[in-house]
Design an enzyme around this catalytic site. Structure first.
Site, PDB file in Angstrom:
ATOM      1  N   ASP A   1       0.903  -1.125   0.066  1.00 59.94           N
ATOM      2  CA  ASP A   1       0.077   0.059   0.001  1.00 59.94           C
ATOM      3  C   ASP A   1       0.844   1.201   0.061  1.00 59.94           C
ATOM      4  OD1 ASP A   1      -2.379  -1.273  -0.082  1.00 59.94           O
ATOM      5  OD2 ASP A   1      -2.494  -1.410   2.161  1.00 59.94           O
TER       6      ASP A   1
ATOM      7  N   ARG B   1       0.704   4.519  16.856  1.00 63.89           N
ATOM      8  CA  ARG B   1       0.342   5.626  15.987  1.00 63.89           C
ATOM      9  C   ARG B   1       0.427   6.735  16.416  1.00 63.89           C
ATOM     10  NH1 ARG B   1       1.129   1.749  12.719  1.00 63.89           N
ATOM     11  NH2 ARG B   1      -0.286   0.342  12.099  1.00 63.89           N
TER      12      ARG B   1
ATOM     13  N   ASP C   1      -6.598   2.726  12.242  1.00 62.82           N
ATOM     14  CA  ASP C   1      -5.329   3.551  12.127  1.00 62.82           C
ATOM     15  C   ASP C   1      -5.587   4.750  11.149  1.00 62.82           C
ATOM     16  OD1 ASP C   1      -3.926   1.750  13.439  1.00 62.82           O
ATOM     17  OD2 ASP C   1      -3.650   0.326  12.015  1.00 62.82           O
TER      18      ASP C   1
HETATM   19  N1  ARG Z   1      -7.254  -4.024  15.327  1.00 65.59           N
HETATM   20  C1  ARG Z   1      -5.892  -3.534  15.969  1.00 65.59           C
HETATM   21  C2  ARG Z   1      -5.978  -2.043  16.072  1.00 65.59           C
HETATM   22  O1  ARG Z   1      -6.863  -1.304  15.738  1.00 65.59           O
HETATM   23  C3  ARG Z   1      -4.833  -3.826  14.970  1.00 65.59           C
HETATM   24  C4  ARG Z   1      -4.843  -3.445  13.495  1.00 65.59           C
HETATM   25  C5  ARG Z   1      -3.585  -3.703  12.952  1.00 65.59           C
HETATM   26  N2  ARG Z   1      -3.473  -3.814  11.573  1.00 65.59           N
HETATM   27  C6  ARG Z   1      -3.051  -4.727  11.016  1.00 65.59           C
HETATM   28  N3  ARG Z   1      -2.680  -4.815   9.605  1.00 65.59           N
HETATM   29  N4  ARG Z   1      -3.022  -5.966  11.542  1.00 65.59           N
HETATM   30  O2  ARG Z   1      -5.267  -1.442  16.969  1.00 65.59           O
END
Ligand code: ARG
Length: 423
Positions: A28, A107, A136
């Site tokens: 991506d 993040r 995210d």
């Molecule tokens: N669901 C988790 C969060 O929102 C992890 C997301 C992680 N991303 C991934 N590509 N697995 O914090």
């Protein structure tokens, strides 16, 4: 108009404006480098080392090869441990009681570095590779603009409307290297505090995650038959030593990820509530987080009084939510941190955690501030608790309940009549 809408409309105006893209080296963000360039922007990439595996120097070279004008790699592992994880640990932060927030917590840190680079480079835009369905995007958008309201955020994957196959096609046509991991059935995110796994077969919440989804943890069936014990020393709520060795938090986390992971500790299987309203099935491996939170909670249970523990639990839940929801750079987080910090003054001492075939149990704790007094608690002779005083205490403690019951008794006929009338 939203950031991307205005970008597409005013393309000419943005020619040679700068954008700082959070770059992971995956499909991506690699496609995003080229896509942003084709929109007329000068792309600067930033890769933040938060403890993810892989050769970040190679990631930097890849960004350069795709055409980024400048490529930053920043080692933020210690900063992540000291300024983010340490706070989350003091708050025993677990989203919905289960997820140690490993992805979520990184993040704001990445967002802060995006803003730093944007300011240094005079960029008007920051960008990230998140789609429009996840958490995210919320975190990156909120954390960057909370620090720099003048910046505009571009999320190419939210607007380009390409399927995964189309992205691969787009990349191949333009000579953008397609990562080998593109065949993996899973989408993963890794940092010091844990590994997140989603997609593929995991989307079927009825099915046990296959062994191949795990990388940091041995399966309980294959874990050693002998348990391991880890002794963790905390000072004012922060781990400062493992066994007899003083260690900084970063080293402690790395060591515990390895030892606890070998003992199958840290697997979490969670159907979680995303910010955007979607429920999603997520699998996590967070060995160090699980051990440290268990140890920290056990120490708090020994040194903090009941009312504070109980009140702190509600603060912890709120704190976990705000990390999850991308609200790190807010006055609420700072105010909660101030409260939590005052609770940690006496959270000093040692805990012993037994790691055995997937479980991490606290089996011993000591503290100079322990409120636990064996001479009070014991049932053996010579205790200091004055049992005869309990009778008067219970008489007063039970007064409201007895009064309530007595009034009900007296007015029973009236209550029965009222109930009949209501029918
Ligand atoms: N669901 C988790 C969060 O929102 C992890 C997301 C992680 N991303 C991934 N590509 N697995 O914090």
């Amino acid at each position: 108009m939203n950031a991307t809408g205005s970008i597409v409309a005013a393309r000419a105006e943005m020619t040679h404006s700068k954008v700082v893209l959070a770059y992971s080296g995956g499909l991506d963000t690699s496609v995003a480098v080229r896509w942003l360039q084709e929109k007329g922007l000068d792309v600067i990439t930033l890769t933040v080392d938060v403890g993810q595996p892989g050769d970040l120097e190679a990631t930097r070279r890849k960004a350069e090869k795709i055409g980024a004008k400048k490529c930053y790699v920043v080692d933020a592992k210690d900063e992540f441990a000291e300024d983010y994880i340490a706070r989350a640990l003091k708050a025993n932060a677990l989203y919905e009681g289960q997820y140690p927030l490993s992805t979520a917590l990184a993040r704001p840190l990445i967002g802060k570095h995006l803003v730093d680079v944007a300011r240094r480079e005079g960029a008007s835009f920051v960008a990230h590779g998140c789609t429009g369905k996840g958490n995210d995007q919320v975190r990156f958008d909120l954390c960057t603009t909370a620090l720099a309201p003048e910046l505009q955020v571009i999320a190419p994957a939210r607007v380009w409307g390409m399927s995964r196959e189309e992205e691969i096609e787009y990349a191949k046509e333009r000579g953008v290297p397609v990562p080998v991991a593109v065949d993996s059935p899973y989408s993963t995110d890794e940092n010091l505090w844990g590994r997140s796994v989603e997609c593929g077969i995991l989307e079927n919440a009825a099915i046990e995650p296959p062994e191949e989804a795990f990388e940091w943890t041995t399966s309980p069936a294959e874990a050693p038959d002998e348990p391991a014990y880890v002794n963790i020393r905390f000072e004012a709520g922060t781990p400062v030593a493992l066994g007899t060795r003083s260690e900084n938090l970063l080293t402690t986390i790395n060591t515990l990820n390895r030892i606890a992971g070998d003992h199958a500790v840290g697997r979490i299987d969670h159907v979680e509530s995303r910010v955007v309203g979607i429920k999603s099935r997520e699998v996590y491996e967070c060995p160090a987080a699980v051990v440290l939170i268990a140890g920290h909670q056990a120490l708090e249970a020994m040194v903090l009084p009941r009312d504070l523990l109980e009140f702190k639990r509600s603060v912890e839940a709120r704190y976990a939510n705000l990390i999850y929801e991308g609200l790190w750079f807010t006055p609420l987080r700072e105010a909660l941190d101030a409260f939590i910090e005052t609770t940690q003054e006496r959270v000093t001492g040692e805990v012993s955690v037994k790691l055995y075939k997937g479980s991490a149990r606290v089996v011993g704790r000591t503290s100079p501030y322990s409120l636990y007094d064996p001479a009070m608690a014991t049932y053996s002779a010579g205790d200091r608790f004055r049992q005869e005083m309990a009778e008067g205490f219970i008489y007063v403690w039970g007064l409201p309940a007895r009064t309530w019951a007595a009034v009900g008794e007296k007015s029973r006929p009236r209550l029965v009549k009222a109930a009949k009338r209501a029918k």
